[in-house]
Design a protein around this motif. Structure first.
Motif, PDB file in Angstrom:
ATOM      1  N   ARG A 126      44.174 -55.791 -67.619  1.00  0.00           N
ATOM      2  CA  ARG A 126      43.934 -57.204 -67.948  1.00  0.00           C
ATOM      3  C   ARG A 126      43.984 -57.413 -69.458  1.00  0.00           C
ATOM      4  N   ASP A 127      43.291 -56.565 -70.215  1.00  0.00           N
ATOM      5  CA  ASP A 127      43.266 -56.700 -71.674  1.00  0.00           C
ATOM      6  C   ASP A 127      44.660 -56.533 -72.274  1.00  0.00           C
ATOM      7  N   TYR A 128      45.419 -55.576 -71.733  1.00  0.00           N
ATOM      8  CA  TYR A 128      46.771 -55.355 -72.245  1.00  0.00           C
ATOM      9  C   TYR A 128      47.641 -56.591 -72.014  1.00  0.00           C
ATOM     10  N   LYS A 129      47.567 -57.154 -70.821  1.00  0.00           N
ATOM     11  CA  LYS A 129      48.406 -58.304 -70.493  1.00  0.00           C
ATOM     12  C   LYS A 129      48.047 -59.523 -71.353  1.00  0.00           C
ATOM     13  N   VAL A 130      46.768 -59.750 -71.600  1.00  0.00           N
ATOM     14  CA  VAL A 130      46.338 -60.859 -72.459  1.00  0.00           C
ATOM     15  C   VAL A 130      46.821 -60.620 -73.888  1.00  0.00           C
ATOM     16  N   ASP A 131      46.669 -59.383 -74.365  1.00  0.00           N
ATOM     17  CA  ASP A 131      47.090 -59.047 -75.726  1.00  0.00           C
ATOM     18  C   ASP A 131      48.605 -59.180 -75.895  1.00  0.00           C
ATOM     19  N   LEU A 132      49.369 -58.725 -74.903  1.00  0.00           N
ATOM     20  CA  LEU A 132      50.828 -58.824 -75.009  1.00  0.00           C
ATOM     21  C   LEU A 132      51.268 -60.281 -75.094  1.00  0.00           C
ATOM     22  N   ALA A 133      50.691 -61.144 -74.279  1.00  0.00           N
ATOM     23  CA  ALA A 133      51.049 -62.572 -74.336  1.00  0.00           C
ATOM     24  C   ALA A 133      50.706 -63.149 -75.705  1.00  0.00           C
ATOM     25  N   ALA A 134      49.583 -62.735 -76.274  1.00  0.00           N
ATOM     26  CA  ALA A 134      49.193 -63.207 -77.605  1.00  0.00           C
ATOM     27  C   ALA A 134      50.165 -62.699 -78.675  1.00  0.00           C
ATOM     28  N   ARG A 135      50.606 -61.459 -78.546  1.00  0.00           N
ATOM     29  CA  ARG A 135      51.565 -60.909 -79.505  1.00  0.00           C
ATOM     30  C   ARG A 135      52.907 -61.631 -79.402  1.00  0.00           C
ATOM     31  N   LEU A 136      53.331 -61.907 -78.178  1.00  0.00           N
ATOM     32  CA  LEU A 136      54.574 -62.662 -77.989  1.00  0.00           C
ATOM     33  C   LEU A 136      54.442 -64.071 -78.575  1.00  0.00           C
ATOM     34  N   ALA A 137      53.285 -64.693 -78.383  1.00  0.00           N
ATOM     35  CA  ALA A 137      53.046 -66.032 -78.940  1.00  0.00           C
ATOM     36  C   ALA A 137      53.085 -66.002 -80.465  1.00  0.00           C
ATOM     37  N   ALA A 138      52.548 -64.947 -81.071  1.00  0.00           N
ATOM     38  CA  ALA A 138      52.572 -64.839 -82.537  1.00  0.00           C
ATOM     39  C   ALA A 138      54.009 -64.756 -83.048  1.00  0.00           C
ATOM     40  N   GLY A 152      54.965 -67.668 -75.322  1.00  0.00           N
ATOM     41  CA  GLY A 152      54.427 -66.319 -75.177  1.00  0.00           C
ATOM     42  C   GLY A 152      54.036 -66.023 -73.737  1.00  0.00           C
ATOM     43  N   ASP A 153      53.370 -66.983 -73.102  1.00  0.00           N
ATOM     44  CA  ASP A 153      52.992 -66.804 -71.693  1.00  0.00           C
ATOM     45  C   ASP A 153      54.222 -66.729 -70.780  1.00  0.00           C
ATOM     46  N   GLN A 154      55.217 -67.571 -71.049  1.00  0.00           N
ATOM     47  CA  GLN A 154      56.433 -67.553 -70.226  1.00  0.00           C
ATOM     48  C   GLN A 154      57.147 -66.205 -70.331  1.00  0.00           C
ATOM     49  N   LEU A 155      57.274 -65.690 -71.546  1.00  0.00           N
ATOM     50  CA  LEU A 155      57.950 -64.406 -71.726  1.00  0.00           C
ATOM     51  C   LEU A 155      57.141 -63.261 -71.123  1.00  0.00           C
ATOM     52  N   ALA A 156      55.824 -63.330 -71.258  1.00  0.00           N
ATOM     53  CA  ALA A 156      54.962 -62.300 -70.644  1.00  0.00           C
ATOM     54  C   ALA A 156      55.095 -62.339 -69.128  1.00  0.00           C
ATOM     55  N   LEU A 157      55.118 -63.545 -68.569  1.00  0.00           N
ATOM     56  CA  LEU A 157      55.288 -63.689 -67.118  1.00  0.00           C
ATOM     57  C   LEU A 157      56.653 -63.157 -66.678  1.00  0.00           C
ATOM     58  N   THR A 179      68.961 -63.026 -69.144  1.00  0.00           N
ATOM     59  CA  THR A 179      69.543 -64.371 -69.075  1.00  0.00           C
ATOM     60  C   THR A 179      68.448 -65.430 -69.098  1.00  0.00           C
ATOM     61  N   VAL A 180      67.399 -65.227 -68.317  1.00  0.00           N
ATOM     62  CA  VAL A 180      66.292 -66.194 -68.279  1.00  0.00           C
ATOM     63  C   VAL A 180      65.594 -66.254 -69.634  1.00  0.00           C
ATOM     64  N   ALA A 181      65.419 -65.125 -70.297  1.00  0.00           N
ATOM     65  CA  ALA A 181      64.787 -65.113 -71.621  1.00  0.00           C
ATOM     66  C   ALA A 181      65.586 -65.967 -72.609  1.00  0.00           C
ATOM     67  N   HIS A 182      66.909 -65.858 -72.564  1.00  0.00           N
ATOM     68  CA  HIS A 182      67.738 -66.680 -73.451  1.00  0.00           C
ATOM     69  C   HIS A 182      67.548 -68.162 -73.153  1.00  0.00           C
ATOM     70  N   VAL A 183      67.466 -68.525 -71.885  1.00  0.00           N
ATOM     71  CA  VAL A 183      67.247 -69.929 -71.510  1.00  0.00           C
ATOM     72  C   VAL A 183      65.902 -70.419 -72.047  1.00  0.00           C
ATOM     73  N   LEU A 184      64.858 -69.608 -71.865  1.00  0.00           N
ATOM     74  CA  LEU A 184      63.530 -69.992 -72.364  1.00  0.00           C
ATOM     75  C   LEU A 184      63.527 -70.149 -73.882  1.00  0.00           C
ATOM     76  N   LEU A 185      64.168 -69.209 -74.566  1.00  0.00           N
ATOM     77  CA  LEU A 185      64.210 -69.286 -76.037  1.00  0.00           C
ATOM     78  C   LEU A 185      65.026 -70.482 -76.507  1.00  0.00           C
ATOM     79  N   ASP A 186      66.145 -70.745 -75.853  1.00  0.00           N
ATOM     80  CA  ASP A 186      66.959 -71.928 -76.228  1.00  0.00           C
ATOM     81  C   ASP A 186      66.167 -73.208 -76.020  1.00  0.00           C
ATOM     82  N   ARG A 187      65.418 -73.272 -74.942  1.00  0.00           N
ATOM     83  CA  ARG A 187      64.635 -74.468 -74.648  1.00  0.00           C
ATOM     84  C   ARG A 187      63.508 -74.647 -75.668  1.00  0.00           C
ATOM     85  N   ALA A 188      62.854 -73.549 -76.048  1.00  0.00           N
ATOM     86  CA  ALA A 188      61.722 -73.637 -76.963  1.00  0.00           C
ATOM     87  C   ALA A 188      62.121 -73.702 -78.432  1.00  0.00           C
TER      88      ALA A 188
END
Length: 193
Positions: A126-138, A152-157, A179-188
């Motif tokens: 649980r702690d790792y998953k929360v931390d990874l999403a926070a790192r991605l958000a940063a 960050g949450d979308q990429l972690a998911l 492919t989905v990551a590129h779509v998310l990044l293009d959108r954001a």
């Protein structure tokens, strides 16, 4: 191997036993799962006695916890890579995995198999998953995302989903995830420049 490296039953002993045990446990946990892997299998694979496993880890729960802590301490190389823009670092997480073995997340595996939500391994996962999403958000914030926590949450998911899907189907889902990551990044962030 000298006779000093061999225990009374002919098994290896001494230096490196802890590392061999963790390596063997990791391979067995990935291949068979946490619940289906016993101390006997780990000790045989690591070429140590069961007693040695218990001396180092106290039992299977301690072994699972140490295995996850080992992964928890490992950096995510793409997030730390020099010479890349923040956007490129976010993409690299997925693209690096294309060349790796199928992405089977040890934290998801343990969390799914261990029923007790208060088990130390579940807490580590649980702690790792929360931390990874926070790192991605940063990194998403550094890339200029208007809603970095959302990205960050979308990429972690997406990372969790590719691991779960690959584990469930036996087919590497990472190419689709890229492919989905590129779509998310293009959108954001808008299209890359």
């Amino acid at each position: 191997m000298t006779s000093l490296e061999m225990g009374p039953t002919g098994q290896r002993r001494g230096r490196g036993a802890r590392e061999r045990i963790l390596r063997a446990a990791g391979e067995l946990f990935r291949e068979h799962g946490v619940n289906a892997t016993g101390i006997e299998q780990v000790s045989e694979s690591a070429q140590v006695s069961r007693r040695t496993v218990y001396q180092h880890f106290g039992g299977k729960d301690g072994l699972v916890e140490a295995y996850l802590q080992l992964h928890d301490a490992a950096p995510v190389p793409a997030l730390e890579r020099d010479g890349l823009t923040p956007r490129e670092r976010l993409v690299a997480i997925f693209e690096d995995a294309l060349d790796a073995t199928p992405p089977l997340c040890p934290f998801i595996g343990a969390a799914v198999e261990i029923a007790d939500p208060e088990h130390p391994a579940r807490r580590i996962a649980r702690d790792y998953k929360v931390d990874l999403a926070a790192r991605l958000a940063a990194v998403a914030r550094d890339a200029g995302a208007a809603e970095p926590e959302v990205l960050g949450d979308q990429l972690a998911l997406l990372l969790d989903g590719v691991s779960a899907r690959t584990r469930a189907t036996g087919v590497d889902a990472m190419p689709t995830a890229v492919t989905v990551a590129h779509v998310l990044l293009d959108r954001a962030l808008g299209p890359p420049t």
